[in-house]
Design an enzyme around this catalytic site. Structure first.
Site, PDB file in Angstrom:
ATOM      1  N   LYS A 113       0.854  -1.184   0.000  1.00 26.35           N
ATOM      2  CA  LYS A 113       0.000   0.000   0.000  1.00 26.35           C
ATOM      3  C   LYS A 113       0.893   1.238   0.000  1.00 26.35           C
ATOM      4  CE  LYS A 113      -4.352   0.845   2.474  1.00 26.35           C
ATOM      5  NZ  LYS A 113      -5.020   0.646   3.765  1.00 26.35           N
TER       6      LYS A 113
HETATM    7  O1  G3P Z   1      -7.628   1.439   5.878  1.00 23.94           O
HETATM    8  C1  G3P Z   1      -8.035   2.657   5.379  1.00 23.94           C
HETATM    9  C2  G3P Z   1      -9.396   3.146   5.823  1.00 23.94           C
HETATM   10  O2  G3P Z   1     -10.343   2.143   5.686  1.00 23.94           O
HETATM   11  C3  G3P Z   1      -9.443   3.905   7.105  1.00 23.94           C
HETATM   12  O3  G3P Z   1     -10.736   4.143   7.590  1.00 23.94           O
HETATM   13  O4  G3P Z   1     -12.295   4.847   9.377  1.00 23.94           O
HETATM   14  O5  G3P Z   1      -9.855   5.411   9.570  1.00 23.94           O
HETATM   15  O6  G3P Z   1     -11.300   6.571   7.918  1.00 23.94           O
HETATM   16  P1  G3P Z   1     -11.061   5.296   8.684  1.00 23.94           P
END
Ligand code: G3P
Length: 218
Positions: free
Chosen positions: A85
């Site tokens: 990533k």
């Molecule tokens: O892994 C990336 C993403 O899904 C993060 O989500 O909830 O931290 O915005 P969030």
């Protein structure tokens, strides 16, 4: 649509994998910080890869191309399931091209616009991760982004898979399905919300109560 679990919590990963509910895993440095404790992150990635038969996203922490390439190569050596990533920056896209030319799969993350998603696809990204919840957080329409990226990728026949990320609730998943996203990654809480319905629970209780009255075994 493929369902990925957005966590590095091995207990949660084992539970979902045992039930065959998931097709892969995504992690990020924040999720690794929550899960790793004293453990070597590489050990955790390896254990996740042995638990889940599918792509496992592992994020670089370098911000310059050469170090991203070096980290990406090291991550990819951990297991064939690893997808490296990289962030959606100029160096991230350069690293994406480099890693793809070596046959390493790349998930380009922190995508917030159609133009970013277009550039990531041109750089050969295997997956693009638009963060819908974080767009909603600033009063945008995260799911509009998914529809627009779908249209652009279809218009130009890009093979990059749209991996909807930063999912916060089941409606994000419903919209991902309706818009033709390739994958959606979600926290464990949302995964089990997809499965549950109060009418299922009520109906099951009523059926079991009636069978009890019958007093027979199957
Ligand atoms: O892994 C990336 C993403 O899904 C993060 O989500 O909830 O931290 O915005 P969030």
């Amino acid at each position: 649509m493929k369902i990925f679990l957005d966590t590095a919590d091995l207990d949660q990963i084992r539970r979902a994998a045992d039930a065959n509910l998931i097709d892969g895993i995504t992690t990020n440095p924040s999720l690794m910080m929550q899960a790793a404790g004293q453990r070597d992150p590489r050990e955790i990635f390896l254990e996740i890869c042995k638990t889940v038969d599918g792509p496992v996203s592992a994020e670089v922490i370098a911000i310059d191309k050469n170090n991203m390439l070096a980290e990406g190569r090291r991550l990819a050596k951990i297991h064939d399931n690893i997808v490296v990533k990289v962030p959606l920056t100029e160096d991230g896209l350069r690293a994406c091209r480099g890693l793809r030319s070596e046959g390493i799969r790349v998930n380009v993350t922190l995508c917030f616009s159609v133009t970013q998603a277009h550039l990531a696809a041109k750089a050969g990204a295997s997956f693009i991760s638009p963060f819908v919840g974080r767009v909603d957080d600033i009063s945008g329409e995260g799911m509009d982004l998914i529809g627009q990226i779908r249209q652009v990728y279809d218009n130009y026949a890009f093979e990059t898979e749209i991996l909807v990320a930063s999912i916060r609730h089941p409606q994000h998943v419903v919209q991902s399905l309706l818009l033709g996203a390739d994958c959606a990654t979600m926290p464990p809480k949302v995964l089990y919300q997809l499965l549950k319905h109060p009418l299922t629970d009520l109906g099951l209780s009523a059926f079991l109560a009636d069978w009890e009255k019958l007093g027979k075994e199957l």
